[in-house]
Write an enzyme that holds these catalytic residues in place. Structure first.
Site, mmCIF file in Angstrom:
data_model
loop_
_atom_site.group_PDB
_atom_site.id
_atom_site.type_symbol
_atom_site.label_atom_id
_atom_site.label_comp_id
_atom_site.label_asym_id
_atom_site.label_seq_id
_atom_site.Cartn_x
_atom_site.Cartn_y
_atom_site.Cartn_z
ATOM 1 N N HIS A 76 -11.388 0.264 2.809
ATOM 2 C CA HIS A 76 -10.303 -0.459 2.154
ATOM 3 C C HIS A 76 -10.859 -1.405 1.082
ATOM 4 C CE1 HIS A 76 -6.469 -2.510 1.742
ATOM 5 N NE2 HIS A 76 -7.137 -3.639 1.757
ATOM 6 N N HIS A 128 -9.169 2.488 -0.941
ATOM 7 C CA HIS A 128 -8.342 3.649 -0.627
ATOM 8 C C HIS A 128 -7.500 3.970 -1.860
ATOM 9 C CE1 HIS A 128 -8.465 1.877 3.686
ATOM 10 N NE2 HIS A 128 -9.446 2.763 3.550
ATOM 11 N N HIS A 177 -3.423 3.860 5.688
ATOM 12 C CA HIS A 177 -3.477 3.860 4.223
ATOM 13 C C HIS A 177 -3.827 5.256 3.714
ATOM 14 C CE1 HIS A 177 -4.394 -0.739 3.851
ATOM 15 N NE2 HIS A 177 -3.379 -0.477 4.647
ATOM 16 N N HIS A 192 0.919 4.450 2.148
ATOM 17 C CA HIS A 192 0.399 4.988 3.404
ATOM 18 C C HIS A 192 0.512 6.512 3.397
ATOM 19 C CE1 HIS A 192 -0.091 1.251 6.034
ATOM 20 N NE2 HIS A 192 0.193 0.792 4.825
ATOM 21 N N ASP A 203 -4.442 1.709 -2.002
ATOM 22 C CA ASP A 203 -4.583 0.246 -2.013
ATOM 23 C C ASP A 203 -4.032 -0.356 -3.301
ATOM 24 O OD1 ASP A 203 -5.770 0.406 0.435
ATOM 25 O OD2 ASP A 203 -7.820 0.117 -0.299
ATOM 26 N N HIS A 228 0.834 -1.215 0.000
ATOM 27 C CA HIS A 228 0.000 0.000 0.000
ATOM 28 C C HIS A 228 0.857 1.248 0.000
ATOM 29 C CE1 HIS A 228 -1.949 -2.941 2.945
ATOM 30 N NE2 HIS A 228 -2.639 -3.083 1.823
ATOM 31 N N ARG A 288 4.156 -4.460 9.412
ATOM 32 C CA ARG A 288 4.856 -3.738 8.338
ATOM 33 C C ARG A 288 6.284 -4.265 8.246
ATOM 34 N NH1 ARG A 288 2.123 2.337 9.077
ATOM 35 N NH2 ARG A 288 0.046 1.481 9.508
ATOM 36 N N HIS A 303 3.705 -5.511 3.658
ATOM 37 C CA HIS A 303 3.231 -6.150 4.890
ATOM 38 C C HIS A 303 3.623 -7.620 4.981
ATOM 39 C CE1 HIS A 303 0.669 -2.881 6.451
ATOM 40 N NE2 HIS A 303 0.638 -2.517 5.186
HETATM 41 CU CU LIG Z 1 -0.224 -0.986 4.328
HETATM 42 ZN ZN LIG Z 2 -6.495 0.389 2.253
#
Ligand SMILES: [Cu+2]
Ligand SMILES: [Zn+2]
Length: 185
Positions: free
Chosen positions: A75, A86, A67, A50, A89, A48, A150, A127
């Site tokens: 999400h 998002h 995010h 962030h 995403d 993602h 993370r 992740h």
């Molecule tokens: Cu993330």
């Molecule tokens: Zn997301």
């Protein structure tokens, strides 16, 4: 427009990879090309953008915040439209049988030109677990895709012509930067 993110392992200075972001013009998708190394074999990892940058040499990926979600949506998977994901995403990346992710994707929602959707000076995060696209039924499926810890992160830098004038806080990626330049110029 071009940007680069050098990913480091969470809370360390160990560089795991570099990603190159390339958007031909304001109407084009953003292409992301790069390599991330040092992962477990044959594993799937949520990926993602962030919201926040990492300031003053911050290495803890938690500092990147949630995010990137300028439209305050739930999400979702990368193939969803603007109202069902998002902006940040980007789905999942898969490590191959030697633990390397070869990144080659294109996304039409993240942007380097559009101010609202701009990913510049935000942070990419890889992740520990698979992103369920909001469909997993876990308490955090609608916020994080239940993608877990993370593992690695990196700030999406200024456009490359500015990037190369700045001192790099993380060493070891200069040759990758030069490789990307050869591929795209
Ligand atoms: Cu993330
Ligand atoms: Zn997301």
């Amino acid at each position: 427009m071009t940007s680069i993110a050098n990913l480091h392992a969470d809370s360390t200075t160990i560089v795991l990879g570099s990603l190159f972001f390339y958007q031909l013009d304001a109407d084009s998708p953003v292409r992301i090309i790069g390599v991330i190394d040092g992962l477990q074999r044959n594993t799937v990892h949520g990926f993602h953008v962030h919201r926040d940058s990492l300031m003053n040499g911050e290495l803890n990926c938690t500092a990147a915040g949630p995010h990137f979600n300028p439209y305050n949506t739930l999400h979702g998977p990368p193939e969803a439209d603007l109202t069902h994901r998002h902006v940040g995403d980007l789905g999942n990346l898969t490590a191959n049988d030697v633990g390397v992710i070869i990144v080659e994707l294109s996304d039409g929602i993240i942007d380097l030109y559009n101010a609202t959707r701009s990913i510049a000076n935000r942070t990419v995060v890889l992740h520990a677990m698979r992103d369920d696209g909001g469909k997993g039924g876990f308490p955090d499926s609608n916020t994080t895709g239940n993608a877990g810890a993370r593992l690695a992160c990196g700030v999406i830098s200024l456009p490359m012509q500015d990037f190369d004038k700045k001192p790099h806080s993380l060493k070891g990626s200069t040759s990758v930067t030069n490789l990307f330049r050869k591929l795209f110029t």
